[in-house]
Structure formats: C-alpha cells, structure tokens
Design a protein around this motif. Structure first.
Motif, PDB file in Angstrom:
ATOM      1  N   ALA A  25     -40.412 -52.810  49.991  1.00  0.00           N
ATOM      2  CA  ALA A  25     -41.127 -53.041  48.599  1.00  0.00           C
ATOM      3  C   ALA A  25     -40.947 -54.129  47.830  1.00  0.00           C
ATOM      4  CB  ALA A  25     -40.708 -51.666  47.894  1.00  0.00           C
ATOM      5  N   LEU A  30     -43.022 -54.815  44.503  1.00  0.00           N
ATOM      6  CA  LEU A  30     -42.726 -53.430  43.859  1.00  0.00           C
ATOM      7  C   LEU A  30     -41.433 -53.166  43.554  1.00  0.00           C
ATOM      8  CD1 LEU A  30     -45.034 -52.126  46.940  1.00  0.00           C
ATOM      9  CD2 LEU A  30     -45.913 -52.478  44.596  1.00  0.00           C
ATOM     10  N   ASP A  31     -41.303 -51.904  43.057  1.00  0.00           N
ATOM     11  CA  ASP A  31     -40.107 -51.557  42.631  1.00  0.00           C
ATOM     12  C   ASP A  31     -39.279 -51.207  43.981  1.00  0.00           C
ATOM     13  OD1 ASP A  31     -38.205 -49.124  41.992  1.00  0.00           O
ATOM     14  OD2 ASP A  31     -38.442 -49.877  40.109  1.00  0.00           O
ATOM     15  N   THR A  34     -39.788 -47.619  45.524  1.00  0.00           N
ATOM     16  CA  THR A  34     -41.160 -47.356  45.617  1.00  0.00           C
ATOM     17  C   THR A  34     -41.571 -46.492  46.952  1.00  0.00           C
ATOM     18  OG1 THR A  34     -42.083 -49.112  44.759  1.00  0.00           O
ATOM     19  CG2 THR A  34     -43.686 -47.980  46.187  1.00  0.00           C
ATOM     20  N   PHE A  35     -40.673 -46.603  47.784  1.00  0.00           N
ATOM     21  CA  PHE A  35     -40.799 -45.944  49.271  1.00  0.00           C
ATOM     22  C   PHE A  35     -39.580 -45.047  49.554  1.00  0.00           C
ATOM     23  CE2 PHE A  35     -43.349 -50.164  50.256  1.00  0.00           C
ATOM     24  CZ  PHE A  35     -44.683 -49.518  49.731  1.00  0.00           C
ATOM     25  N   PRO A  50     -48.479 -42.828  49.022  1.00  0.00           N
ATOM     26  CA  PRO A  50     -48.406 -44.334  48.624  1.00  0.00           C
ATOM     27  C   PRO A  50     -49.690 -44.702  48.317  1.00  0.00           C
ATOM     28  CG  PRO A  50     -48.206 -44.266  50.996  1.00  0.00           C
ATOM     29  CD  PRO A  50     -48.252 -42.765  50.361  1.00  0.00           C
ATOM     30  N   SER A  51     -49.899 -45.436  47.093  1.00  0.00           N
ATOM     31  CA  SER A  51     -51.291 -46.094  46.819  1.00  0.00           C
ATOM     32  C   SER A  51     -51.629 -47.181  47.934  1.00  0.00           C
ATOM     33  CB  SER A  51     -51.150 -46.571  45.398  1.00  0.00           C
ATOM     34  OG  SER A  51     -50.409 -47.709  45.333  1.00  0.00           O
ATOM     35  N   SER A  53     -52.984 -49.672  46.863  1.00  0.00           N
ATOM     36  CA  SER A  53     -52.383 -51.028  46.310  1.00  0.00           C
ATOM     37  C   SER A  53     -50.977 -51.470  46.884  1.00  0.00           C
ATOM     38  CB  SER A  53     -52.348 -51.027  44.702  1.00  0.00           C
ATOM     39  OG  SER A  53     -51.885 -52.051  44.145  1.00  0.00           O
ATOM     40  N   SER A  54     -49.917 -50.350  46.891  1.00  0.00           N
ATOM     41  CA  SER A  54     -48.937 -50.575  47.414  1.00  0.00           C
ATOM     42  C   SER A  54     -48.957 -50.934  48.979  1.00  0.00           C
ATOM     43  CB  SER A  54     -48.090 -49.376  47.318  1.00  0.00           C
ATOM     44  OG  SER A  54     -47.658 -49.103  45.980  1.00  0.00           O
ATOM     45  N   LYS A  57     -50.133 -54.515  49.082  1.00  0.00           N
ATOM     46  CA  LYS A  57     -49.083 -55.529  48.802  1.00  0.00           C
ATOM     47  C   LYS A  57     -47.865 -55.671  49.966  1.00  0.00           C
ATOM     48  CE  LYS A  57     -49.661 -54.693  43.850  1.00  0.00           C
ATOM     49  NZ  LYS A  57     -48.865 -54.349  42.541  1.00  0.00           N
TER      50      LYS A  57
END
Length: 78
Positions: A25, A30-31, A34-35, A50-51, A53-54, A57
């Motif tokens: 992440a 990402l934060d 996130t996962f 999960p998006s 977008s994620s 990335k």
C-alpha cells in the motif's frame, strides 16, 4: 470472482513481491492500512472491496499490469 478471491489475490501478490500488504500500500502511495484484514468488511459485516484505483496504484508501483495481477486469483497465500 468473489470478494475473498480479490483479497486473496492482493495478499498473494504482496507475498510474491516479498513485501507485506502494508508495504505494498505504501509503495502505491496509499495509507499503509488500506489492505489490512480489518478493513475488508464494514463494522456491520458487509464486504468492502478494494477500489480499482488502489489496485492500479499497486500495479504501477510494482511495474506490473493487470494480467500479472490476475494470475494471483488462482494461487493460495503462502
């Protein structure tokens, strides 16, 4: 493709890159949480996905493409 399939693919993808989901992440900007497994369901037990977008990335951060990622849908987490 199920909710579990997607999360297992992320876990296995991170593992294949010899990193944790948190590190994956972070690499994707990402934060780090996130996962986390705790974020995979809402407090009411509804699945959180999960998006795209994620996923995009983390693919970019690892130099991977969607075809690389999809192959992890059928592998189990080590």
């Amino acid at each position: 493709m199920t909710h579990t399939d997607v999360w297992n693919a992320i876990d296995t993808f991170a593992n294949a890159h010899n990193i944790s989901c948190s590190k994956l992440a972070k690499m994707g900007g990402l934060d780090p949480t996130t996962f986390n497994k705790s974020k995979r369901q809402s407090k009411y037990g509804q699945p959180r996905w999960p998006s795209t977008s994620s996923i995009a990335k983390i693919l970019d951060a690892t130099g991977s493409n969607i075809e690389d990622f999809i192959k992890y849908f059928h592998q189990s987490v080590i």
